[in-house]
Write a protein that holds these residues in place. Structure first.
Motif, PDB file in Angstrom:
ATOM      1  N   ARG A  73       0.933  -1.305   0.104  1.00  0.00           N
ATOM      2  CA  ARG A  73      -0.108  -0.029   0.121  1.00  0.00           C
ATOM      3  C   ARG A  73       0.824   1.348   0.058  1.00  0.00           C
ATOM      4  NH1 ARG A  73      -2.250   3.577   3.704  1.00  0.00           N
ATOM      5  NH2 ARG A  73      -4.271   4.358   3.196  1.00  0.00           N
ATOM      6  N   GLN A  74       2.003   1.262   0.835  1.00  0.00           N
ATOM      7  CA  GLN A  74       2.918   2.599   0.808  1.00  0.00           C
ATOM      8  C   GLN A  74       3.408   2.706  -0.428  1.00  0.00           C
ATOM      9  OE1 GLN A  74       2.725   4.653   3.415  1.00  0.00           O
ATOM     10  NE2 GLN A  74       0.995   3.310   4.515  1.00  0.00           N
ATOM     11  N   LEU A  75       3.785   1.675  -0.978  1.00  0.00           N
ATOM     12  CA  LEU A  75       4.511   1.510  -2.452  1.00  0.00           C
ATOM     13  C   LEU A  75       3.740   2.287  -3.552  1.00  0.00           C
ATOM     14  CD1 LEU A  75       7.191   0.695  -4.007  1.00  0.00           C
ATOM     15  CD2 LEU A  75       6.039  -1.204  -4.434  1.00  0.00           C
ATOM     16  N   LEU A  76       2.654   1.689  -3.424  1.00  0.00           N
ATOM     17  CA  LEU A  76       1.524   2.175  -4.584  1.00  0.00           C
ATOM     18  C   LEU A  76       1.127   3.753  -4.091  1.00  0.00           C
ATOM     19  CD1 LEU A  76      -0.937  -0.889  -4.830  1.00  0.00           C
ATOM     20  CD2 LEU A  76       1.046  -0.291  -6.382  1.00  0.00           C
ATOM     21  N   LEU A  77       0.866   3.966  -2.978  1.00  0.00           N
ATOM     22  CA  LEU A  77       0.766   5.389  -2.742  1.00  0.00           C
ATOM     23  C   LEU A  77       1.790   6.252  -3.051  1.00  0.00           C
ATOM     24  CD1 LEU A  77      -0.903   5.271   0.973  1.00  0.00           C
ATOM     25  CD2 LEU A  77      -1.923   6.032  -1.079  1.00  0.00           C
ATOM     26  N   SER A  78       3.114   5.972  -2.820  1.00  0.00           N
ATOM     27  CA  SER A  78       4.145   6.581  -3.396  1.00  0.00           C
ATOM     28  C   SER A  78       4.308   6.819  -4.782  1.00  0.00           C
ATOM     29  CB  SER A  78       5.447   5.842  -2.789  1.00  0.00           C
ATOM     30  OG  SER A  78       6.600   6.836  -3.085  1.00  0.00           O
ATOM     31  N   TRP A  79       3.996   5.891  -5.641  1.00  0.00           N
ATOM     32  CA  TRP A  79       3.992   5.920  -7.044  1.00  0.00           C
ATOM     33  C   TRP A  79       2.967   6.862  -7.292  1.00  0.00           C
ATOM     34  CZ3 TRP A  79       4.219  -0.047  -8.233  1.00  0.00           C
ATOM     35  CH2 TRP A  79       5.487  -0.372  -8.048  1.00  0.00           C
ATOM     36  N   GLN A  80       1.642   6.750  -6.732  1.00  0.00           N
ATOM     37  CA  GLN A  80       0.676   7.532  -7.138  1.00  0.00           C
ATOM     38  C   GLN A  80       0.962   9.215  -6.882  1.00  0.00           C
ATOM     39  OE1 GLN A  80      -2.951   7.356  -4.781  1.00  0.00           O
ATOM     40  NE2 GLN A  80      -4.147   7.096  -6.730  1.00  0.00           N
ATOM     41  N   LYS A  81       1.605   9.292  -5.617  1.00  0.00           N
ATOM     42  CA  LYS A  81       1.924  10.688  -5.474  1.00  0.00           C
ATOM     43  C   LYS A  81       2.928  11.544  -6.404  1.00  0.00           C
ATOM     44  CE  LYS A  81       3.330  13.429  -1.431  1.00  0.00           C
ATOM     45  NZ  LYS A  81       3.770  13.506  -0.152  1.00  0.00           N
ATOM     46  N   TYR A  82       3.989  10.313  -6.646  1.00  0.00           N
ATOM     47  CA  TYR A  82       5.192  10.921  -7.724  1.00  0.00           C
ATOM     48  C   TYR A  82       5.062  10.576  -9.028  1.00  0.00           C
ATOM     49  CZ  TYR A  82       6.778  12.254  -2.905  1.00  0.00           C
ATOM     50  OH  TYR A  82       7.142  12.794  -1.735  1.00  0.00           O
ATOM     51  N   TRP A  83       3.724  10.222  -9.549  1.00  0.00           N
ATOM     52  CA  TRP A  83       3.838   9.672 -10.958  1.00  0.00           C
ATOM     53  C   TRP A  83       4.236  10.538 -11.933  1.00  0.00           C
ATOM     54  CZ3 TRP A  83       4.541   5.208 -12.488  1.00  0.00           C
ATOM     55  CH2 TRP A  83       4.267   4.767 -13.696  1.00  0.00           C
ATOM     56  N   SER A  84       3.862  11.926 -11.715  1.00  0.00           N
ATOM     57  CA  SER A  84       4.378  13.011 -12.845  1.00  0.00           C
ATOM     58  C   SER A  84       5.785  13.008 -12.785  1.00  0.00           C
ATOM     59  CB  SER A  84       3.743  14.270 -12.565  1.00  0.00           C
ATOM     60  OG  SER A  84       3.985  14.634 -11.000  1.00  0.00           O
ATOM     61  N   VAL A  85       6.440  12.735 -11.903  1.00  0.00           N
ATOM     62  CA  VAL A  85       8.140  12.719 -11.625  1.00  0.00           C
ATOM     63  C   VAL A  85       8.567  11.360 -12.352  1.00  0.00           C
ATOM     64  CG1 VAL A  85      10.312  12.946 -10.206  1.00  0.00           C
ATOM     65  CG2 VAL A  85       8.324  14.460  -9.926  1.00  0.00           C
ATOM     66  N   ILE A  86       8.010  10.195 -11.854  1.00  0.00           N
ATOM     67  CA  ILE A  86       8.327   8.893 -12.056  1.00  0.00           C
ATOM     68  C   ILE A  86       8.505   8.571 -13.414  1.00  0.00           C
ATOM     69  CG2 ILE A  86       7.846   6.325 -12.013  1.00  0.00           C
ATOM     70  CD1 ILE A  86       7.083   6.902  -9.106  1.00  0.00           C
ATOM     71  N   ILE A  87       7.538   9.166 -14.070  1.00  0.00           N
ATOM     72  CA  ILE A  87       7.114   8.963 -15.557  1.00  0.00           C
ATOM     73  C   ILE A  87       8.096   9.715 -16.767  1.00  0.00           C
ATOM     74  CG2 ILE A  87       5.726  10.750 -16.175  1.00  0.00           C
ATOM     75  CD1 ILE A  87       3.823   9.026 -17.851  1.00  0.00           C
ATOM     76  N   SER A  88       8.973  10.835 -16.116  1.00  0.00           N
ATOM     77  CA  SER A  88       9.998  11.223 -16.800  1.00  0.00           C
ATOM     78  C   SER A  88      11.304  10.834 -16.472  1.00  0.00           C
ATOM     79  CB  SER A  88      10.098  12.919 -16.487  1.00  0.00           C
ATOM     80  OG  SER A  88      10.299  12.996 -15.102  1.00  0.00           O
ATOM     81  N   GLN A  89      11.401   9.667 -15.746  1.00  0.00           N
ATOM     82  CA  GLN A  89      12.753   9.121 -15.617  1.00  0.00           C
ATOM     83  C   GLN A  89      12.810   7.589 -16.034  1.00  0.00           C
ATOM     84  OE1 GLN A  89      13.580   9.979 -11.607  1.00  0.00           O
ATOM     85  NE2 GLN A  89      13.131  12.263 -11.723  1.00  0.00           N
ATOM     86  N   PRO A  90      13.459   6.980 -17.065  1.00  0.00           N
ATOM     87  CA  PRO A  90      13.472   5.807 -17.379  1.00  0.00           C
ATOM     88  C   PRO A  90      14.081   4.847 -16.388  1.00  0.00           C
ATOM     89  CG  PRO A  90      14.400   7.013 -19.261  1.00  0.00           C
ATOM     90  CD  PRO A  90      14.359   8.137 -17.938  1.00  0.00           C
ATOM     91  N   ALA A  91      14.818   5.079 -15.537  1.00  0.00           N
ATOM     92  CA  ALA A  91      15.260   4.070 -14.432  1.00  0.00           C
ATOM     93  C   ALA A  91      14.227   3.974 -13.548  1.00  0.00           C
ATOM     94  CB  ALA A  91      16.482   4.794 -13.828  1.00  0.00           C
ATOM     95  N   GLU A  92      13.333   5.024 -13.002  1.00  0.00           N
ATOM     96  CA  GLU A  92      12.334   5.051 -12.260  1.00  0.00           C
ATOM     97  C   GLU A  92      11.160   4.144 -12.926  1.00  0.00           C
ATOM     98  OE1 GLU A  92      12.045   5.775  -9.038  1.00  0.00           O
ATOM     99  OE2 GLU A  92      14.051   6.417  -9.217  1.00  0.00           O
ATOM    100  N   ILE A  93      10.791   4.343 -14.228  1.00  0.00           N
ATOM    101  CA  ILE A  93       9.690   3.523 -15.009  1.00  0.00           C
ATOM    102  C   ILE A  93      10.400   2.096 -15.047  1.00  0.00           C
ATOM    103  CG2 ILE A  93       8.749   2.922 -17.121  1.00  0.00           C
ATOM    104  CD1 ILE A  93       7.403   5.023 -15.880  1.00  0.00           C
ATOM    105  N   ALA A  94      11.414   1.787 -15.263  1.00  0.00           N
ATOM    106  CA  ALA A  94      11.801   0.267 -15.258  1.00  0.00           C
ATOM    107  C   ALA A  94      11.872  -0.386 -13.717  1.00  0.00           C
ATOM    108  CB  ALA A  94      13.324   0.311 -15.618  1.00  0.00           C
ATOM    109  N   PHE A  95      11.851   0.489 -12.747  1.00  0.00           N
ATOM    110  CA  PHE A  95      11.876   0.035 -11.360  1.00  0.00           C
ATOM    111  C   PHE A  95      10.301  -0.231 -11.114  1.00  0.00           C
ATOM    112  CE2 PHE A  95      10.827   0.904  -7.009  1.00  0.00           C
ATOM    113  CZ  PHE A  95      11.541   0.007  -6.218  1.00  0.00           C
ATOM    114  N   VAL A  96       9.416   0.558 -11.373  1.00  0.00           N
ATOM    115  CA  VAL A  96       8.073   0.481 -11.340  1.00  0.00           C
ATOM    116  C   VAL A  96       7.561  -0.789 -11.960  1.00  0.00           C
ATOM    117  CG1 VAL A  96       5.841   1.501 -11.740  1.00  0.00           C
ATOM    118  CG2 VAL A  96       7.521   3.070 -10.625  1.00  0.00           C
ATOM    119  N   SER A  97       7.962  -0.838 -13.185  1.00  0.00           N
ATOM    120  CA  SER A  97       7.523  -2.132 -13.830  1.00  0.00           C
ATOM    121  C   SER A  97       8.153  -3.334 -13.452  1.00  0.00           C
ATOM    122  CB  SER A  97       8.140  -1.836 -15.525  1.00  0.00           C
ATOM    123  OG  SER A  97       7.971  -2.980 -16.029  1.00  0.00           O
ATOM    124  N   ALA A  98       9.257  -3.455 -13.054  1.00  0.00           N
ATOM    125  CA  ALA A  98      10.066  -4.559 -12.400  1.00  0.00           C
ATOM    126  C   ALA A  98       9.349  -5.009 -11.017  1.00  0.00           C
ATOM    127  CB  ALA A  98      11.155  -4.511 -12.215  1.00  0.00           C
TER     128      ALA A  98
END
Length: 121
Positions: A73-98
């Protein structure tokens, strides 16, 4: 915007194994949609909300009110909160995907759905 009342009613009618399967499916879709920029931008936030919704319904039951599910739950909340930043960073997208793929597999295994299918085939 999703009709959360309708989604909740349908979700709660399902057996626990199917509820876990729904959550696993959402997490799998996050993985699949991460690398298509339009899906990632528009679809993943909706899937994150849906995943959090299912997770909240599951956590209401003592058997799922565990550190493992709280961590997810905490992980998903973090992704939700920072999604606009995550989406612009290929390494972060790869982390979310994996990571979403790993959680999807873990939850699918917890559901027992794969074992049930194997036995009925």
């Amino acid at each position: 915007m999703p009709n959360w009342s309708s989604i909740e009613a349908g979700f709660l009618k399902q057996p626990r194994s199917m509820q876990l399967g729904e959550l696993a499916s959402c997490l799998s879709r996050i993985k699949a949609w991460c690398f298509d920029i339009e899906s990632a931008r528009q679809g993943v936030p909706v899937i994150l909300s849906e995943s959090l919704f299912y997770l909240a319904l599951l956590i209401e039951h003592e058997e799922f009110h565990t550190p493992e599910f709280i961590q997810l739950r905490q992980l998903l909340l973090s992704w939700q909160k920072y999604w606009s930043v995550i989406i612009s960073q290929p390494a972060e997208i790869a982390f979310v995907s994996a990571t979403s793929a790993s959680w999807s597999e873990r939850i699918l295994n917890m559901s027992g759905l794969l074992t049930s299918e194997t036995k009925s085939v």
